[in-house]
Design an enzyme around this catalytic site. Structure first.
Site, PDB file in Angstrom:
ATOM      1  N   GLN A  40      32.183  42.610  47.246  1.00  0.00           N
ATOM      2  CA  GLN A  40      31.336  42.627  48.435  1.00  0.00           C
ATOM      3  C   GLN A  40      30.839  44.020  48.809  1.00  0.00           C
ATOM      4  OE1 GLN A  40      34.387  40.069  50.586  1.00  0.00           O
ATOM      5  NE2 GLN A  40      32.523  39.297  51.508  1.00  0.00           N
ATOM      6  N   HIS A  60      23.456  36.351  39.028  1.00  0.00           N
ATOM      7  CA  HIS A  60      22.361  36.666  38.105  1.00  0.00           C
ATOM      8  C   HIS A  60      21.764  35.427  37.441  1.00  0.00           C
ATOM      9  CE1 HIS A  60      24.207  40.947  37.580  1.00  0.00           C
ATOM     10  NE2 HIS A  60      23.404  40.876  38.637  1.00  0.00           N
ATOM     11  N   ASP A  72      24.934  43.808  43.011  1.00  0.00           N
ATOM     12  CA  ASP A  72      24.676  44.882  42.033  1.00  0.00           C
ATOM     13  C   ASP A  72      24.855  46.265  42.664  1.00  0.00           C
ATOM     14  OD1 ASP A  72      24.060  42.849  40.325  1.00  0.00           O
ATOM     15  OD2 ASP A  72      21.986  43.474  39.930  1.00  0.00           O
ATOM     16  N   ARG A  97      42.800  47.769  53.688  1.00  0.00           N
ATOM     17  CA  ARG A  97      42.973  46.714  52.682  1.00  0.00           C
ATOM     18  C   ARG A  97      41.704  46.619  51.834  1.00  0.00           C
ATOM     19  NH1 ARG A  97      42.141  40.316  53.293  1.00  0.00           N
ATOM     20  NH2 ARG A  97      42.454  39.961  51.098  1.00  0.00           N
ATOM     21  N   HIS A 142      40.573  39.219  44.478  1.00  0.00           N
ATOM     22  CA  HIS A 142      39.691  38.767  45.560  1.00  0.00           C
ATOM     23  C   HIS A 142      38.430  38.153  44.935  1.00  0.00           C
ATOM     24  CE1 HIS A 142      38.919  39.284  50.078  1.00  0.00           C
ATOM     25  NE2 HIS A 142      37.934  38.532  49.619  1.00  0.00           N
ATOM     26  N   ASN A 186      43.819  36.519  47.414  1.00  0.00           N
ATOM     27  CA  ASN A 186      43.159  36.296  48.690  1.00  0.00           C
ATOM     28  C   ASN A 186      42.628  34.868  48.747  1.00  0.00           C
ATOM     29  OD1 ASN A 186      41.787  37.283  51.221  1.00  0.00           O
ATOM     30  ND2 ASN A 186      40.034  36.476  50.094  1.00  0.00           N
ATOM     31  N   GLU A 187      43.058  34.104  49.733  1.00  0.00           N
ATOM     32  CA  GLU A 187      42.523  32.769  50.017  1.00  0.00           C
ATOM     33  C   GLU A 187      42.450  31.842  48.804  1.00  0.00           C
ATOM     34  OE1 GLU A 187      38.834  33.117  52.193  1.00  0.00           O
ATOM     35  OE2 GLU A 187      39.828  34.009  53.910  1.00  0.00           O
ATOM     36  N   ASN A 329      44.702  34.606  56.749  1.00  0.00           N
ATOM     37  CA  ASN A 329      43.312  34.891  57.121  1.00  0.00           C
ATOM     38  C   ASN A 329      42.874  33.792  58.075  1.00  0.00           C
ATOM     39  OD1 ASN A 329      43.584  36.753  55.079  1.00  0.00           O
ATOM     40  ND2 ASN A 329      41.782  36.112  53.938  1.00  0.00           N
ATOM     41  N   TYR A 331      39.840  32.600  61.172  1.00  0.00           N
ATOM     42  CA  TYR A 331      38.608  32.890  61.908  1.00  0.00           C
ATOM     43  C   TYR A 331      38.341  31.907  63.047  1.00  0.00           C
ATOM     44  CZ  TYR A 331      37.334  36.176  58.203  1.00  0.00           C
ATOM     45  OH  TYR A 331      37.322  37.230  57.325  1.00  0.00           O
ATOM     46  N   GLU A 398      42.854  38.913  57.735  1.00  0.00           N
ATOM     47  CA  GLU A 398      41.434  38.841  58.067  1.00  0.00           C
ATOM     48  C   GLU A 398      41.273  38.117  59.384  1.00  0.00           C
ATOM     49  OE1 GLU A 398      38.717  37.246  55.142  1.00  0.00           O
ATOM     50  OE2 GLU A 398      39.655  38.387  53.521  1.00  0.00           O
TER      51      GLU A 398
HETATM   52  C1  NAG Z   1      22.483  47.904  35.508  1.00  0.00           C
HETATM   53  O1  NAG Z   1      21.928  46.885  36.320  1.00  0.00           O
HETATM   54  C2  NAG Z   1      20.749  47.269  36.985  1.00  0.00           C
HETATM   55  C3  NAG Z   1      20.330  46.103  37.870  1.00  0.00           C
HETATM   56  O2  NAG Z   1      21.274  45.954  38.880  1.00  0.00           O
HETATM   57  C4  NAG Z   1      19.661  47.606  35.975  1.00  0.00           C
HETATM   58  O3  NAG Z   1      18.509  48.054  36.656  1.00  0.00           O
HETATM   59  C5  NAG Z   1      20.166  48.689  35.054  1.00  0.00           C
HETATM   60  O4  NAG Z   1      19.227  48.922  34.044  1.00  0.00           O
HETATM   61  C6  NAG Z   1      21.481  48.295  34.429  1.00  0.00           C
HETATM   62  N1  NAG Z   1      22.028  49.447  33.704  1.00  0.00           N
HETATM   63  C7  NAG Z   1      22.483  49.339  32.486  1.00  0.00           C
HETATM   64  C8  NAG Z   1      23.054  50.590  31.904  1.00  0.00           C
HETATM   65  O5  NAG Z   1      22.450  48.307  31.841  1.00  0.00           O
END
Ligand code: NAG
Ligand code: NAG
Ligand code: NAG
Length: 490
Positions: A40, A60, A72, A97, A142, A186-187, A329, A331, A398
């Site tokens: 996260q 992805h 990412d 944590r 996690h 976790n959970e 945890n 909520y 949490e």
């Molecule tokens: C890693 O991922 C990003 C997208 O999140 C991409 O733009 C980038 O080229 C990637 N890098 C490698 C080394 O693969």
């Protein structure tokens, strides 16, 4: 009878006699923390030799994330851990944590090949926390399973107990000289129910009534195996503690009718008891009500055996007692009633649990449809744990509130005020709560909701590639509570 009733009424009256504005003191033994999780916040999903996790894969390859986002970059904590520690320090918490990304330290999922860069990242984070006088509290798992292990069936594969313990061993070896507090999982409920039974977490298998029970079975064995490894090999030298953190709503009976009381108690067992009973009860094993109902339903459906796998008596003893504290945890609360007619829907909820679960429309809401503000449910839940599991030491890992986009987050302040008052009520009831953790340090990737729901004490600007963080009003509020170790009754 009459006497008991009078006493009960008097007790009720006493607890209703709340003095608004009263300043209440937290026990000196209660410590405070703040939490995050690797996927996260870290970003850097493909740096160095890091492997692909199920959340990398899921975000992805599907379009199920609400804002089509992913982790990412997330909060870029891989590059900004020093700023994170600055915030943790500013709050004045006792511990932080965070979780370890499995594929950052074991790129293939297996422990034959370690990533030096991955080890260095967590080494540095841990050292910098300790230098800042913050205790590291580490979650080993996690939710970000290596995709390669998912390809082998993930948590439905009985070999996972070994693979997970291999990973835990690497963590104990590498960091256990400095990390004294560990969570294996976790959970588990969310991992298995939402990832395997339904489709609201990766890997989104959606095989309700089958896959979540297989997942839970292997996960419990994995937890126990890692616990025993620590207990046998590492505890004597490292002197730390290990547990897991279970999530549950409080399940309030919709009415006081015997059938609704039974339905609510059954819901507690299907949520908390599923993982709690095998580990924390005196007898061990799954709750009797789960074993009975799932076996009956399975036979009626034509299965040759129960869809709930069975533990051997050796396994029951091996899993029982594998905890140094009760991690929770929590909520929110839901209402539960016995259905008027037979339900026809997801097997776990409708056939096996077989209750109707809903929310009182009068309860104040949040940005998350499931999160209603019901502080008394927290108090009831802590008392339920005390009663059912022999008054264990409880650590709340949490608790928090979501909104959309607000630095002047008065609703979050109100939530923390109410829930921390309920926590104090439970402590006064005799619940042995030793620590409380706010979720979360900062806004972050909220799984299927992407960045549309924010739980942070710090605001993160996700439109800025530098991901700047700013303290929200709630951060200052939490800080003031921690400074004085007191809270006002509002
Ligand atoms: C890693 O991922 C990003 C997208 O999140 C991409 O733009 C980038 O080229 C990637 N890098 C490698 C080394 O693969
Ligand atoms: C609470 O738990 C801790 C840790 O197990 C224990 O040392 C302490 O005696 C317990 N306190 C109460 C009031 O039970
Ligand atoms: C924050 O919101 C509260 C309630 O809406 C308001 O009274 C207060 O003036 C606001 N503070 C700031 C700094 O905007």
């Amino acid at each position: 009878m009459a006497f008991t009733k009078t006493v009960a009424l008097l007790l009720l009256a006493a607890s209703d006699l709340v003095v608004k504005g009263e300043v209440r003191k937290f026990p000196d033994t209660l410590s405070f923390g703040v939490a995050t999780a690797a996927y996260q916040i870290e970003g850097a999903w493909n740096v160095s030799d890091k492997g692909e996790s199920i959340w990398d894969h899921f975000t992805h390859t599907t379009d199920t994330i609400k804002d089509r986002s992913n982790g990412d970059l997330a909060c870029d904590s891989y590059n900004q851990h020093k700023r994170d520690i600055e915030m943790v320090k500013e709050l004045g918490v006792d511990y932080y944590r965070f979780s370890i990304s499995w594929t950052r330290i074991l790129p293939d999922g297996f422990s034959n090949r370690l990533s030096q860069d991955g080890i260095v990242y967590y080494d540095t984070l841990i050292n910098d926390l300790i230098a800042a006088n913050i205790t590291p509290f580490v979650t080993i798992y996690h939710w970000d399973l290596p995709q390669r292990l998912q390809d082998l069936g993930g948590w439905t594969n009985p070999m996972m107990a070994d693979f997970f313990t291999d990973f835990a061993k690497v963590a104990f070896e590498a960091f256990g000289d400095r990390v004294k507090s560990w969570l294996t999982f976790n959970e588990p409920w969310v991992v298995c129910l939402e990832g395997y039974g339904s489709v609201t977490k990766a890997p989104a298998l959606g095989m309700t009534g089958i896959a979540e029970y297989m997942c839970a079975h292997n996960l419990l064995k994995a937890h126990a195996k890692a616990y025993h490894l620590y207990d046998d090999v590492y505890r004597p030298i490292q002197k730390g503690r290990v547990g897991l953190s279970l999530n549950t709503n409080w399940h309030e009976p919709a009415t006081q009718s015997p059938t609704d009381l039974e339905a609510a108690e059954r819901a507690m067992q299907f949520y908390l008891g599923w993982f709690g009973h095998p580990v924390f009860s005196r007898e061990g094993d799954y709750p009797q009500v789960m074993k009975d109902r799932i076996a009956q339903n399975s036979l009626a459906q034509g299965y040759p055996r129960s869809r709930l796998p069975e533990f051997t008596s050796e396994e029951i003893s091996y899993i029982k007692g594998t905890h140094d504290f009760f991690g929770l945890n929590h909520y929110t609360t839901t209402l539960v009633r016995m259905p008027k007619k037979v339900l026809e829907g997801p097997s776990f909820y409708d056939i096996d649990l077989g209750t109707e679960i809903f929310r009182d429309p009068a309860w104040p809401g949040s940005a998350s449809f499931w999160l209603k503000v019901v502080p008394w449910g927290f108090r009831n839940l802590l008392n339920w744990i005390k009663k059912n599991y022999n008054n264990p030491e409880i650590i709340v890992f949490e608790n928090g509130f979501s909104d959309i986009d607000n630095k002047n987050d008065t609703d979050r302040i109100s939530y923390y005020n109410k829930y921390l008052n309920a926590l104090l009520d439970a402590i006064e009831d005799g619940c042995n709560v030793s620590a409380y953790t706010a979720w979360s340090l900062m806004d972050n990737f909220e799984w299927l909701e992407g960045y549309t729901e924010r739980f942070g004490l710090y605001y993160v600007d996700f439109n800025d590639p530098k991901r700047p963080r700013t303290a929200k009003a709630s951060a200052l509020y939490y800080k003031s509570i921690l400074e004085t170790r007191t809270i006002e009754r509002k």
